[in-house]
Motif scaffolding. Structure first.
Motif, mmCIF file in Angstrom:
data_model
loop_
_atom_site.group_PDB
_atom_site.id
_atom_site.type_symbol
_atom_site.label_atom_id
_atom_site.label_comp_id
_atom_site.label_asym_id
_atom_site.label_seq_id
_atom_site.Cartn_x
_atom_site.Cartn_y
_atom_site.Cartn_z
ATOM 1 N N LYS A 1 0.845 -1.192 0.000
ATOM 2 C CA LYS A 1 0.000 0.000 0.000
ATOM 3 C C LYS A 1 0.885 1.250 0.000
ATOM 4 C CE LYS A 1 -4.050 -2.063 2.196
ATOM 5 N NZ LYS A 1 -5.042 -1.961 3.278
ATOM 6 N N VAL A 2 0.478 2.233 -0.799
ATOM 7 C CA VAL A 2 1.298 3.425 -1.003
ATOM 8 C C VAL A 2 0.442 4.681 -0.930
ATOM 9 C CG1 VAL A 2 2.790 4.660 -2.634
ATOM 10 C CG2 VAL A 2 2.952 2.169 -2.449
ATOM 11 N N ILE A 3 0.993 5.716 -0.321
ATOM 12 C CA ILE A 3 0.419 7.067 -0.384
ATOM 13 C C ILE A 3 1.387 7.926 -1.194
ATOM 14 C CG2 ILE A 3 -0.187 9.138 0.915
ATOM 15 C CD1 ILE A 3 -1.048 7.340 3.217
ATOM 16 N N MET A 4 0.878 8.580 -2.229
ATOM 17 C CA MET A 4 1.697 9.435 -3.083
ATOM 18 C C MET A 4 1.579 10.880 -2.603
ATOM 19 S SD MET A 4 0.387 7.694 -6.668
ATOM 20 C CE MET A 4 1.421 8.648 -7.796
ATOM 21 N N VAL A 5 2.708 11.498 -2.304
ATOM 22 C CA VAL A 5 2.709 12.915 -1.927
ATOM 23 C C VAL A 5 3.574 13.694 -2.914
ATOM 24 C CG1 VAL A 5 2.274 12.503 0.533
ATOM 25 C CG2 VAL A 5 4.630 12.616 -0.287
ATOM 26 N N ASP A 6 3.156 14.920 -3.198
ATOM 27 C CA ASP A 6 3.871 15.838 -4.085
ATOM 28 C C ASP A 6 3.946 15.320 -5.521
ATOM 29 O OD1 ASP A 6 5.054 18.335 -4.396
ATOM 30 O OD2 ASP A 6 7.078 17.518 -4.278
ATOM 31 N N HIS A 7 3.104 14.376 -5.876
ATOM 32 C CA HIS A 7 2.993 13.908 -7.260
ATOM 33 C C HIS A 7 1.757 13.025 -7.349
ATOM 34 C CE1 HIS A 7 4.667 10.325 -5.423
ATOM 35 N NE2 HIS A 7 4.594 9.651 -6.562
ATOM 36 N N ASN A 8 1.305 12.800 -8.567
ATOM 37 C CA ASN A 8 0.165 11.893 -8.748
ATOM 38 C C ASN A 8 0.290 11.080 -10.024
ATOM 39 O OD1 ASN A 8 -1.644 13.280 -11.012
ATOM 40 N ND2 ASN A 8 -0.952 14.925 -9.657
ATOM 41 N N GLU A 9 1.362 11.281 -10.766
ATOM 42 C CA GLU A 9 1.559 10.552 -12.014
ATOM 43 C C GLU A 9 2.394 9.301 -11.773
ATOM 44 O OE1 GLU A 9 2.691 12.981 -15.405
ATOM 45 O OE2 GLU A 9 2.242 14.777 -14.229
ATOM 46 N N PRO A 10 1.939 8.147 -12.233
ATOM 47 C CA PRO A 10 2.691 6.899 -12.035
ATOM 48 C C PRO A 10 4.120 6.980 -12.566
ATOM 49 C CG PRO A 10 0.482 6.428 -12.828
ATOM 50 C CD PRO A 10 0.645 7.909 -12.905
ATOM 51 N N GLU B 1 9.134 2.805 -8.446
ATOM 52 C CA GLU B 1 9.027 1.650 -9.342
ATOM 53 C C GLU B 1 8.082 0.614 -8.741
ATOM 54 O OE1 GLU B 1 12.583 -0.109 -10.896
ATOM 55 O OE2 GLU B 1 13.683 1.769 -10.718
ATOM 56 N N GLY B 2 7.274 0.016 -9.592
ATOM 57 C CA GLY B 2 6.328 -0.995 -9.118
ATOM 58 C C GLY B 2 5.013 -0.422 -8.651
ATOM 59 N N ILE B 3 4.803 0.889 -8.836
ATOM 60 C CA ILE B 3 3.567 1.510 -8.355
ATOM 61 C C ILE B 3 2.348 0.881 -9.022
ATOM 62 C CG2 ILE B 3 3.556 3.335 -10.104
ATOM 63 C CD1 ILE B 3 2.573 3.782 -6.403
ATOM 64 N N GLU B 4 2.539 0.331 -10.231
ATOM 65 C CA GLU B 4 1.414 -0.293 -10.937
ATOM 66 C C GLU B 4 0.958 -1.586 -10.265
ATOM 67 O OE1 GLU B 4 5.200 -1.913 -12.698
ATOM 68 O OE2 GLU B 4 4.442 0.050 -12.058
ATOM 69 N N LEU C 1 -3.386 17.288 -12.262
ATOM 70 C CA LEU C 1 -3.792 15.894 -12.075
ATOM 71 C C LEU C 1 -3.619 15.094 -13.365
ATOM 72 C CD1 LEU C 1 -7.010 16.258 -9.877
ATOM 73 C CD2 LEU C 1 -4.739 15.512 -9.157
ATOM 74 N N ASP C 2 -2.891 14.027 -13.237
ATOM 75 C CA ASP C 2 -2.774 13.048 -14.313
ATOM 76 C C ASP C 2 -2.625 11.688 -13.628
ATOM 77 O OD1 ASP C 2 -2.575 11.886 -16.775
ATOM 78 O OD2 ASP C 2 -0.433 12.307 -17.015
#
Length: 538
Positions: free
Chosen positions: A300-309, A314-317, A330-331
């Motif tokens: 499980k991941v929380i993205m901060v200061d970005h939102n593009e994969p 790496e491996g966010i997918e 937002l993208d």
């Protein structure tokens, strides 16, 4: 307790690192059911490290990727069985836990994994038509068969086949002659015992008695045991007095703790093994079995200061993104479930995180306040960037009080004073230290930004950096790469660009080939990016 990683973007800057740290602190204060871990997902430049160290802020630990790993499914050993222990001890362990594999040790050193197949193979071999030969130790016999050691032989080890002294005296003698080395199991039959002593068999086990027989063992060189167990039970147990290591015929296959989950699954699919020993730097850490790979784990991941994969770890997918906190366009990636998103057009993501503290009614401690303050000052260029909003200013005012910072201006000047002259830095490292990729109108571009305290020396290093921009474009499959060099004190920037047809459409004064003057331009996101999107849309 589940682990949730909080990461900023690749090529982390101060705002991103501070955001991950500050938000992890908030989440751990508000959610006791999970552990939130701040990380960074690509190398941090020396300059950023020096700046954060000077401000008293720790850089979050590095995590390369969030691909499922062997460590995510590894089983930790619940039992430690010694290789020299009797098989009887292993049987008892299986009756209690029924494991598919058991770690075996020699003292503190890992020896290997013993699987159900190893155990089955041993029992099948033990029951073949040929008379088996056993290797026992005196201590293991005493651990398996309750009773006494009447006399100990010259050796601690005992080797031989099992022979029951149940026939006539003559038949018993013939069998002793036939089986040259045998361990005799019999009841308290005096004449049979004397004959066994005379033949100097390796060992004698006297069953079904608690009284020592009237036999002279003084000249006997083997060991004599006595037990109250019946002969049949004694025979059943004595076979289990062999050491566990006698079952281990092949070396245990291993896998590294950081190997990918899919690699572990592949190994099991292509072999008949039941377990793999998990190693870390040569040290045994646990094991995995086939069952471990039935279901793929998801980080499980929380993205901060970005939102593009493309800008994320790496491996966010393969991960489950549970939150996004950002202040960029937002993208974002698609998610299977609704998630919490806090996105506002503010100067710094740390301002949003400060507002989340307030929403939860939590006042940041001095360290958390200093962390967020550092992030905001870095990203808004001491509140001079055109991206700066009233909310950023209000957050800075409150955070400065909580962090006990008397002068925000001096605080910011200290932060930006720790900048190396670009002429002395490695161009690739400087460009990539804060580098973001975008795609528009079929053009793939990358934009870096470096903060300096003077632009008077740009001519000394401009061509070197332009060459580096072209090399980065070629190596990363980009069409256009640019570097925005920003004087944070005088609020001006110079743009260096790789060779691209869109250079001619840039609305900036050309200082030299591929070098452009940008007076008053401070923000890559708000001032430069819209221009680049415009000229690549034509």
């Amino acid at each position: 307790m589940g682990k949730i990683y909080i990461t900023g973007h690749r090529n982390p800057d101060i705002d991103s690192l501070c955001a991950a740290s500050a938000y992890a602190n908030l989440k751990n204060l508000t959610d006791s059911e999970n552990e939130y871990i701040a990380i960074h997902c690509s190398p941090v430049s020396d300059q950023v490290r020096e700046q954060m160290e000077a401000m008293g802020i720790e850089v979050p630990p590095y995590k390369k990727d969030v691909f499922p790993k062997v460590r995510d499914v590894m089983l930790e050993p619940q039992m430690h069985i010694q290789a020299g222990s009797p098989i009887f001890a292993l049987v008892n362990a299986y009756n209690e836990d029924n494991p598919s594999v058991v770690p075996i040790y020699d003292g503190t050193e890992f020896k290997g994994l013993l699987s159900v197949d190893d155990i089955t193979g041993w029992f099948l071999t033990d029951n073949k038509e040929e008379i088996p030969v056993y290797n026992f130790t005196v201590d293991n016999i005493l651990r398996v068969i309750p009773g006494k050691l009447l006399c100990k032989g010259k050796s601690d080890t005992i080797e031989g086949s099992l022979l029951v002294g149940a026939g006539t005296y003559e038949a018993f003698g013939e069998m002793l002659d036939e089986i040259k080395s045998c361990i005799v199991v019999l009841g308290p039959r005096k004449e049979h015992l004397k004959l066994a002593v005379e033949k100097q068999v390796p060992a004698i086990i006297i069953a079904a008695t608690e009284t020592a027989p009237d036999v002279d063992f003084s000249g006997y060189e083997g060991s004599v045991f006595m037990t109250s167990l019946g002969t049949a039970e004694t025979l059943r147990r004595i076979r289990l007095a062999e050491s566990i290591e006698s079952m281990m015929e092949t070396a245990t296959e291993t896998i590294d703790i950081d190997d990918l989950f899919v690699e572990g699954r592949r190994i099991f699919m292509n072999s008949h093994i039941r377990g793999l020993a998990v190693m870390e730097k040569g040290e045994f850490k646990g094991f995995v079995t086939r069952r471990c790979f039935l279901e793929r784990p998801v980080n499980k991941v929380i993205m901060v200061d970005h939102n593009e994969p493309a800008q994320s770890i790496e491996g966010i997918e393969t991960a489950d993104v549970v939150e996004i906190v950002d202040h960029h366009r937002l993208d974002s990636l698609s998610t299977t479930m609704p998630i919490f998103i806090a996105a506002e057009p503010l100067g710094s993501v740390n301002t949003i995180i400060y507002q989340l503290y307030m929403r939860h009614g939590i006042m940041p401690d001095q360290y958390a306040a200093r962390t967020m303050l550092t992030g905001i000052i870095a990203d808004t260029l001491i509140l001079r960037s055109p991206t700066t909003t009233m909310q950023d200013m209000q957050a800075v005012e409150m955070l400065a009080r909580l962090a006990k910072v008397p002068s925000v201006q001096e605080f910011g000047e200290k932060l930006f004073s720790i900048t190396d002259n670009l002429s002395t830095q490695d161009p690739d490292e400087a460009i990539l230290s804060d580098f973001k990729k975008y795609e528009n109108g079929g053009t793939k571009m990358g934009i870096g930004q470096c903060e300096v305290t003077t632009l008077t020396d740009v001519g000394e290093y401009a061509q070197t950096y332009i060459d580096a921009l072209q090399k980065i474009a070629d190596s990363q499959g980009l069409d256009w790469t640019l570097l925005m060099v920003t004087d944070v004190l005088r609020e001006n920037s110079v743009l260096l660009a790789s060779n691209h047809k869109a250079n001619r459409d840039l609305p900036y004064a050309k200082l030299a080939k591929q070098i452009y003057d940008m007076p008053g331009v401070m923000s890559r996101k708000k001032q430069l990016l819209p221009v680049l999107l415009s000229v690549t849309s034509a």
